[in-house]
Design a protein around this motif. Structure first.
Motif, PDB file in Angstrom:
ATOM      1  N   TRP A   1      10.028   0.043  12.729  1.00  0.00           N
ATOM      2  CA  TRP A   1       9.865   0.366  11.314  1.00  0.00           C
ATOM      3  C   TRP A   1      10.425  -0.738  10.418  1.00  0.00           C
ATOM      4  O   TRP A   1       9.919  -0.956   9.316  1.00  0.00           O
ATOM      5  CB  TRP A   1      10.532   1.697  10.999  1.00  0.00           C
ATOM      6  N   ARG A   2      11.473  -1.438  10.895  1.00  0.00           N
ATOM      7  CA  ARG A   2      11.953  -2.589  10.128  1.00  0.00           C
ATOM      8  C   ARG A   2      10.893  -3.677  10.064  1.00  0.00           C
ATOM      9  O   ARG A   2      10.681  -4.309   9.019  1.00  0.00           O
ATOM     10  CB  ARG A   2      13.228  -3.133  10.764  1.00  0.00           C
ATOM     11  N   ALA A   3      10.204  -3.889  11.181  1.00  0.00           N
ATOM     12  CA  ALA A   3       9.134  -4.883  11.198  1.00  0.00           C
ATOM     13  C   ALA A   3       7.999  -4.464  10.258  1.00  0.00           C
ATOM     14  O   ALA A   3       7.430  -5.297   9.544  1.00  0.00           O
ATOM     15  CB  ALA A   3       8.610  -5.069  12.620  1.00  0.00           C
ATOM     16  N   ARG A   4       7.650  -3.179  10.276  1.00  0.00           N
ATOM     17  CA  ARG A   4       6.603  -2.699   9.378  1.00  0.00           C
ATOM     18  C   ARG A   4       7.009  -2.874   7.914  1.00  0.00           C
ATOM     19  O   ARG A   4       6.182  -3.217   7.069  1.00  0.00           O
ATOM     20  CB  ARG A   4       6.324  -1.220   9.660  1.00  0.00           C
ATOM     21  N   LEU A   5       8.289  -2.613   7.610  1.00  0.00           N
ATOM     22  CA  LEU A   5       8.761  -2.773   6.238  1.00  0.00           C
ATOM     23  C   LEU A   5       8.687  -4.228   5.802  1.00  0.00           C
ATOM     24  O   LEU A   5       8.293  -4.536   4.674  1.00  0.00           O
ATOM     25  CB  LEU A   5      10.199  -2.251   6.116  1.00  0.00           C
ATOM     26  N   ARG A   6       9.052  -5.147   6.719  1.00  0.00           N
ATOM     27  CA  ARG A   6       8.958  -6.565   6.378  1.00  0.00           C
ATOM     28  C   ARG A   6       7.503  -6.973   6.157  1.00  0.00           C
ATOM     29  O   ARG A   6       7.192  -7.725   5.231  1.00  0.00           O
ATOM     30  CB  ARG A   6       9.581  -7.406   7.491  1.00  0.00           C
ATOM     31  N   GLU A   7       6.602  -6.471   6.989  1.00  0.00           N
ATOM     32  CA  GLU A   7       5.187  -6.792   6.831  1.00  0.00           C
ATOM     33  C   GLU A   7       4.620  -6.226   5.537  1.00  0.00           C
ATOM     34  O   GLU A   7       3.705  -6.801   4.946  1.00  0.00           O
ATOM     35  CB  GLU A   7       4.387  -6.252   8.021  1.00  0.00           C
ATOM     36  N   ALA A   8       5.186  -5.099   5.092  1.00  0.00           N
ATOM     37  CA  ALA A   8       4.656  -4.436   3.894  1.00  0.00           C
ATOM     38  C   ALA A   8       4.846  -5.271   2.634  1.00  0.00           C
ATOM     39  O   ALA A   8       4.096  -5.103   1.667  1.00  0.00           O
ATOM     40  CB  ALA A   8       5.315  -3.070   3.718  1.00  0.00           C
ATOM     41  N   VAL A   9       5.823  -6.141   2.615  1.00  0.00           N
ATOM     42  CA  VAL A   9       6.076  -6.944   1.422  1.00  0.00           C
ATOM     43  C   VAL A   9       5.646  -8.394   1.601  1.00  0.00           C
ATOM     44  O   VAL A   9       5.860  -9.218   0.710  1.00  0.00           O
ATOM     45  CB  VAL A   9       7.577  -6.886   1.038  1.00  0.00           C
ATOM     46  N   VAL A  10       5.025  -8.709   2.742  1.00  0.00           N
ATOM     47  CA  VAL A  10       4.599 -10.080   2.990  1.00  0.00           C
ATOM     48  C   VAL A  10       3.637 -10.594   1.916  1.00  0.00           C
ATOM     49  O   VAL A  10       3.786 -11.726   1.445  1.00  0.00           O
ATOM     50  CB  VAL A  10       3.978 -10.208   4.401  1.00  0.00           C
ATOM     51  N   PRO A  11       2.621  -9.805   1.472  1.00  0.00           N
ATOM     52  CA  PRO A  11       1.716 -10.337   0.437  1.00  0.00           C
ATOM     53  C   PRO A  11       2.426 -10.755  -0.844  1.00  0.00           C
ATOM     54  O   PRO A  11       1.957 -11.663  -1.542  1.00  0.00           O
ATOM     55  CB  PRO A  11       0.749  -9.170   0.181  1.00  0.00           C
ATOM     56  N   LEU A  12       3.556 -10.109  -1.161  1.00  0.00           N
ATOM     57  CA  LEU A  12       4.270 -10.442  -2.395  1.00  0.00           C
ATOM     58  C   LEU A  12       4.919 -11.822  -2.323  1.00  0.00           C
ATOM     59  O   LEU A  12       5.366 -12.345  -3.352  1.00  0.00           O
ATOM     60  CB  LEU A  12       5.340  -9.386  -2.683  1.00  0.00           C
ATOM     61  N   ALA A  13       4.974 -12.409  -1.133  1.00  0.00           N
ATOM     62  CA  ALA A  13       5.500 -13.768  -1.017  1.00  0.00           C
ATOM     63  C   ALA A  13       4.523 -14.801  -1.563  1.00  0.00           C
ATOM     64  O   ALA A  13       4.900 -15.954  -1.784  1.00  0.00           O
ATOM     65  CB  ALA A  13       5.829 -14.084   0.445  1.00  0.00           C
ATOM     66  N   ARG A  14       3.289 -14.408  -1.764  1.00  0.00           N
ATOM     67  CA  ARG A  14       2.271 -15.307  -2.302  1.00  0.00           C
ATOM     68  C   ARG A  14       2.224 -15.181  -3.825  1.00  0.00           C
ATOM     69  O   ARG A  14       2.068 -14.096  -4.360  1.00  0.00           O
ATOM     70  CB  ARG A  14       0.904 -14.989  -1.702  1.00  0.00           C
ATOM     71  N   ARG A  15       2.318 -16.319  -4.494  1.00  0.00           N
ATOM     72  CA  ARG A  15       2.398 -16.324  -5.955  1.00  0.00           C
ATOM     73  C   ARG A  15       1.162 -15.683  -6.584  1.00  0.00           C
ATOM     74  O   ARG A  15       1.267 -14.904  -7.543  1.00  0.00           O
ATOM     75  CB  ARG A  15       2.558 -17.757  -6.454  1.00  0.00           C
ATOM     76  N   GLY A  16      -0.008 -15.996  -6.038  1.00  0.00           N
ATOM     77  CA  GLY A  16      -1.233 -15.438  -6.606  1.00  0.00           C
ATOM     78  C   GLY A  16      -1.251 -13.927  -6.560  1.00  0.00           C
ATOM     79  O   GLY A  16      -1.627 -13.270  -7.536  1.00  0.00           O
ATOM     80  N   PHE A  17      -0.824 -13.356  -5.428  1.00  0.00           N
ATOM     81  CA  PHE A  17      -0.826 -11.899  -5.335  1.00  0.00           C
ATOM     82  C   PHE A  17       0.271 -11.284  -6.193  1.00  0.00           C
ATOM     83  O   PHE A  17       0.072 -10.197  -6.754  1.00  0.00           O
ATOM     84  CB  PHE A  17      -0.665 -11.446  -3.884  1.00  0.00           C
ATOM     85  N   ARG A  18       1.426 -11.937  -6.297  1.00  0.00           N
ATOM     86  CA  ARG A  18       2.486 -11.407  -7.178  1.00  0.00           C
ATOM     87  C   ARG A  18       1.985 -11.277  -8.613  1.00  0.00           C
ATOM     88  O   ARG A  18       2.215 -10.271  -9.279  1.00  0.00           O
ATOM     89  CB  ARG A  18       3.730 -12.303  -7.134  1.00  0.00           C
ATOM     90  N   LEU A  19       1.297 -12.326  -9.082  1.00  0.00           N
ATOM     91  CA  LEU A  19       0.758 -12.271 -10.441  1.00  0.00           C
ATOM     92  C   LEU A  19      -0.306 -11.185 -10.554  1.00  0.00           C
ATOM     93  O   LEU A  19      -0.359 -10.444 -11.545  1.00  0.00           O
ATOM     94  CB  LEU A  19       0.167 -13.633 -10.816  1.00  0.00           C
ATOM     95  N   HIS A  20      -1.158 -11.097  -9.548  1.00  0.00           N
ATOM     96  CA  HIS A  20      -2.204 -10.061  -9.532  1.00  0.00           C
ATOM     97  C   HIS A  20      -1.569  -8.671  -9.548  1.00  0.00           C
ATOM     98  O   HIS A  20      -1.980  -7.793 -10.320  1.00  0.00           O
ATOM     99  CB  HIS A  20      -3.051 -10.252  -8.272  1.00  0.00           C
TER     100      HIS A  20
END
Length: 443
Positions: free
Chosen positions: A22-41
């Motif tokens: 579940w820790r791995a799943r939680l880390r994967e859940a926020v992986v897209p937010l590491a990308r600037r384009g998706f954070r802005l989106h």
């Protein structure tokens, strides 16, 4: 000396492998937010929804203040929906033909200016119903361009293995905004009138436009897929491109069937929830207070479904979409059977969770199967198929309920949702719909 045995494991404590999973799943859940384009989106999308959730409430009170009563309110609300139905196919073509980020920016700019104009009209004290209807219609028209562009832009700001997680993050934030924003709107309207709530909406649109304008997209993500089969000659001009989008839907049998499924289940559900639900609350629950609890339970279920989509990545997309959709029959059946309030609340939570999980998986499936240069058109037709029969369902539900009775009508609605949700599984193409399970990688 007798060796001391180790203490037996505590059954209430989660096993280390489960914790690590579940820790791995939680880390994967926020992986897209590491990308600037998706954070802005993500931030722009959430702000846009936060304002949009307040606007209908503000327009409703402004319309009632004109003295037109419920008829004026109906005109204003209908004016916001009809342009979306008419312009969604056009919005899909525009989003595919031009840069989706630019479409998102200008849609928000138009809404910001329109809501500012509506606020000024209300402050002037000379506002009329037709003026509010026009402003509502302009924002509705802008939404017809924004929605297919925003959903299609996901494929340009995150790689394929992160799209399902990105969709779940967007839905999670959207549903949190749906829950919190009406409360904020109520406070603003009570404190300073509906004009201030519309100003808040305009500000959120303006800030969202700024955030969207800073997104740098991957243009290669919208190139045609050379492996995708093509039928017929490519369309030219707006009409031809709309026809090509229609062909993209109907030449995929599974897609056409699932759009028809959404049309039937969506219209039956909305008729039972939005029309018959308040009537049920008045006759059985004793008023609006307990119905508010039920509505909050459904919204909480939507949030839970988005959270589930972050943690669980099923590959059997067809089965999950049909299984999540059929959950909408539970609250309709509970009302038909006059279930106790706790059971009714639980049914709405399960229905919200199932619906949101199905929506995330469905959007991810389309992003996986449809070539990027045609994705927005297909998304627009998918949304149009869901919206088109809703006004007809609203018109028919009243007479049917008057003739058959409230509880019988709710029972038939539950049966219709169940049959329409599960019937596509008869087709092998739907049963075989899958999404590859990929491990999300950090940017």
């Amino acid at each position: 000396m007798k060796p001391v045995s180790a203490a037996p494991p505590d059954p209430t404590e989660p096993r280390p492998d489960v914790r690590n999973k579940w820790r791995a799943r939680l880390r994967e859940a926020v992986v897209p937010l590491a990308r600037r384009g998706f954070r802005l989106h993500w931030c722009g999308y959430l702000l846009s929804w936060a304002g949009s959730a307040v606007a209908p409430l503000a327009l409703a009170f402004a319309a009632l203040a004109t003295g037109g009563g419920p008829q004026a309110l109906g005109i204003v609300l209908a004016a916001g929906v009809l342009p979306q139905i008419v312009l969604l196919p056009v919005g899909g073509v525009i989003a595919d033909r031009y840069r989706r980020v630019r479409v998102m920016v200008w849609s928000n700019v138009v809404c910001a200016l329109t809501e500012t104009a509506a606020a000024c009209l209300i402050w002037s004290g000379a506002v009329h119903t037709w003026q509010l209807a026009v402003t509502s219609g302009v924002c509705g028209a802008a939404g017809a361009f924004f929605a297919p562009a925003a959903d299609g832009a996901v494929v340009q700001v995150v790689p394929a293995e992160q799209r399902r997680t990105a969709n779940a993050l967007l839905k999670f934030g959207q549903n949190v905004g749906k829950m919190a924003s009406p409360a904020l709107g109520g406070v603003l309207i009570a404190a300073a009138g509906p004009a201030l709530a519309l100003v808040w909406d305009a500000v959120t649109f303006a800030v969202s436009a700024v955030l969207f304008a800073r997104i740098k997209v991957d243009r290669a993500a919208v190139r045609p897929d050379s492996a995708a089969p093509r039928e017929g000659r490519p369309g030219t001009g707006l009409r031809g491109e709309m026809g090509r989008g229609w062909q993209e839907v109907w030449r995929r049998r599974w897609l056409a069937v699932m759009v028809c499924q959404a049309a039937v289940t969506g219209s039956a559900w909305l008729a039972g929830y939005q029309m018959l639900g308040p009537l049920y609350a008045q006759r059985v629950l004793g008023g609006a207070a307990l119905w508010g609890v039920v509505v909050s339970a459904f919204t909480g279920g939507l949030i839970a479904g988005a959270a589930l989509a972050l943690a669980w990545r099923p590959s059997a997309a067809g089965a999950v979409v049909c299984g999540g959709t059929v959950m909408l029959a539970l609250p309709l059946a509970a009302m038909a059977l006059r279930a106790p309030l706790p059971a009714l609340v639980a049914a709405y939570v399960v229905a919200g969770a199932g619906l949101e999980l199905a929506m995330v998986v469905w959007l991810s499936l389309l992003q996986e199967r449809i070539p990027g240069d045609r994705l927005s058109r297909v998304l627009s037709y998918s949304t149009l198929g869901q919206m088109l029969p809703v006004p007809v369902a609203y018109l028919l539900t009243g007479p049917v309920a008057a003739g058959l009775g409230l509880h019988t009508t709710l029972a038939w609605a539950a049966a219709l949702v169940t049959a329409a949700a599960l019937l596509p599984l008869v087709l092998p193409q739907v049963r075989r719909l899958t999404i590859p399970v990929r491990t999300a990688k950090r940017a």
